[in-house]
Design a protein around this motif. Structure first.
Motif, short mmCIF file in Angstrom:
data_model
loop_
_atom_site.label_atom_id
_atom_site.label_comp_id
_atom_site.label_asym_id
_atom_site.label_seq_id
_atom_site.Cartn_x
_atom_site.Cartn_y
_atom_site.Cartn_z
N ALA A 122 0.85 -1.21 0.00
CA ALA A 122 0.00 0.00 0.00
C ALA A 122 0.88 1.25 0.00
O ALA A 122 0.58 2.24 -0.66
N ASP A 124 4.26 2.75 -1.24
CA ASP A 124 5.22 2.38 -2.28
C ASP A 124 5.89 3.63 -2.85
O ASP A 124 5.23 4.46 -3.50
N SER A 251 -2.92 12.31 6.47
CA SER A 251 -3.05 12.28 5.01
C SER A 251 -4.53 12.38 4.70
O SER A 251 -5.35 11.75 5.37
N HIS A 267 -4.97 12.33 -4.86
CA HIS A 267 -3.53 12.25 -5.17
C HIS A 267 -2.88 11.02 -4.54
O HIS A 267 -1.69 10.78 -4.72
N ILE A 269 -2.42 7.21 -4.56
CA ILE A 269 -2.59 6.17 -5.58
C ILE A 269 -2.44 4.80 -4.93
O ILE A 269 -1.53 4.58 -4.13
N ASP A 295 4.20 10.08 9.21
CA ASP A 295 3.98 10.57 7.84
C ASP A 295 3.68 9.40 6.89
O ASP A 295 2.65 9.37 6.20
N THR A 299 -0.12 8.00 5.07
CA THR A 299 -0.33 7.78 3.63
C THR A 299 -0.78 6.35 3.37
O THR A 299 -1.73 6.09 2.63
P1 AMP Z 1 1.23 12.46 1.98
O1 AMP Z 1 0.74 13.85 1.77
O2 AMP Z 1 2.32 12.31 2.97
O3 AMP Z 1 0.13 11.47 2.19
O4 AMP Z 1 1.93 12.04 0.61
C1 AMP Z 1 1.21 12.05 -0.57
C2 AMP Z 1 2.15 12.01 -1.75
O5 AMP Z 1 2.83 10.74 -1.79
C3 AMP Z 1 1.41 12.09 -3.08
O6 AMP Z 1 1.26 13.43 -3.49
C4 AMP Z 1 2.31 11.30 -4.00
O7 AMP Z 1 3.39 12.08 -4.45
C5 AMP Z 1 2.87 10.22 -3.10
N1 AMP Z 1 2.05 8.99 -3.08
C6 AMP Z 1 0.82 8.78 -3.62
N2 AMP Z 1 0.41 7.52 -3.38
C7 AMP Z 1 1.41 6.91 -2.66
C8 AMP Z 1 1.58 5.60 -2.13
N3 AMP Z 1 0.66 4.67 -2.28
N4 AMP Z 1 2.74 5.33 -1.46
C9 AMP Z 1 3.68 6.29 -1.30
N5 AMP Z 1 3.59 7.53 -1.80
C10 AMP Z 1 2.46 7.85 -2.47
#
Ligand code: AMP
Ligand code: MG
Length: 345
Positions: A122, A124, A251, A267, A269, A295, A299
């Motif tokens: 989840a 990545d 997040s 945003h 994924i 952090d 996410t």
């Molecule tokens: P955060 O605001 O810390 O939740 O980070 C979100 C950012 O992490 C997004 O804008 C993407 O650049 C990146 N991201 C999106 N999906 C994932 C995921 N499944 N795993 C890690 N990074 C991600």
């Protein structure tokens, strides 16, 4: 909702940065009856940083310089926006043969890969090509929904298992693989600044980078207080809590999204499907000793959705607060773990 009179009176003075990634705000700028605090602030990682100290600061300029030197060092290693950073160089290279990376970069990568395993992918850090395809990256906004064929093609060169880290040696198994630490690096930076403050003898501080926070000690006679934001475009305060010797990160899917073909896409994924998450979990907040883990976990939980996220949090003994939208997206309900209740009451 536990906003009390004193906190209400502070709402007018709360500072709020209207950037996409601000999910938590600190309540209570200094008012005459409160302890005097000193803050140092600036920009980093495409957002703001603010360090608030409730201890006496003798040389603010020197402290600011030290903080910014530490942040610059992290950016030179982990910012994809700097073409010469370690991460950008690695991303550009074919790197089938391992290359040497800094201890700091290796540490964050190792934690990210461990969390990827723990969350069954989840979380990545190789997800960036998908982030770009959905219009959230440096390539800019997309106007059309990517096709299934396009997503499937991208999925052949994403996936944390295509990355190989042995100590401080990093390699990729396919040349197109890239690494993006957007979901974990702010937390790492907060931990580093916190360590720096502790090493300099400060015992009462709050570090905020882009709405993720870590606190030590108190704000004079009071605890540090923070607010979890209401998961709506217009923001607002959802829940206020004391932050005692802990880090906190949220997040959410509500501030950073695109509308393609009349549909709203988050945003965040799901790295397994290649599609933005679509469940009812509006925001996930994690309290943790480590800001980096708070952090990254926040996410990861948002990717999982409410049911999996709650089960995972319970299993791992995490302190988690989930805000879930009801079916017509009008109202919210809260699901939190016992550990969250224990730490915040
Ligand atoms: P955060 O605001 O810390 O939740 O980070 C979100 C950012 O992490 C997004 O804008 C993407 O650049 C990146 N991201 C999106 N999906 C994932 C995921 N499944 N795993 C890690 N990074 C991600
Ligand atoms: Mg994160």
């Amino acid at each position: 909702m536990i906003i009390q009179t004193r906190q209400n009176s502070e709402l007018s003075s709360l500072f709020f940065y209207g950037l996409c990634c601000v999910l938590l705000v600190m309540v209570g700028a200094c008012t005459p009856q409160q302890a005097s605090t000193h803050s140092v602030s600036g920009s980093t990682m495409g957002t703001y940083y603010r360090v608030t100290l409730a201890d006496k600061v003798t040389d603010s300029a020197a402290l600011k310089l030290e903080i910014e030197t530490a942040l610059t060092k992290i950016n030179r290693s982990m910012s994809t926006y700097l073409p010469d950073s370690e991460i950008s160089q690695f991303n550009r290279s074919a790197a089938a043969t391992p290359s040497a990376i800094s201890a700091e970069f290796a540490h964050v990568l190792a934690q990210a890969l461990q969390l990827a395993e723990l969350t069954s992918g989840a979380f990545d850090i190789t997800v960036n090509p998908l982030v770009q395809a959905w219009g959230f990256g440096s390539d800019g906004v997309q106007t059309t929904v990517p096709s299934t064929a396009q997503i499937n093609a991208i999925l052949t060169h994403t996936g944390y298992r295509l990355l190989s880290l042995q100590g401080q040696q990093l390699a990729k198994k396919v040349p197109q693989l890239t690494v993006d630490l957007s979901a974990i690096a702010k937390g790492f930076a907060i931990d580093q600044i916190g360590d720096l403050l502790s090493q300099r003898g400060y015992e009462n501080w709050l570090v905020d980078i882009g709405g993720e926070l870590k606190a030590r000690g108190n704000k004079g006679d009071e605890n540090w207080q923070v607010a979890i934001e209401q998961p709506r475009d217009q923001g607002g305060i959802h829940h206020v809590l004391d932050l005692q010797d802990s880090a906190i990160a949220t997040s959410g899917d509500y501030r950073n999204y695109v509308e393609l073909g009349g549909q709203r896409y988050s945003h965040i994924i799901d790295p397994v499907t290649g599609y933005p998450v679509t469940h009812q979990l509006a925001s996930a907040t994690v309290l943790h000793d480590s800001a980096m883990m708070a952090d990254a976990l926040a996410t990861a939980l948002l990717v999982m959705g409410q049911d999996l996220a709650f089960d995972f949090a319970q299993e791992q003994g995490l302190s988690v607060y989930l805000i879930v939208r009801d079916a017509n997206a009008e109202n919210f309900k809260v699901v939190s773990t016992g550990e969250f209740t224990r730490l915040t009451h």
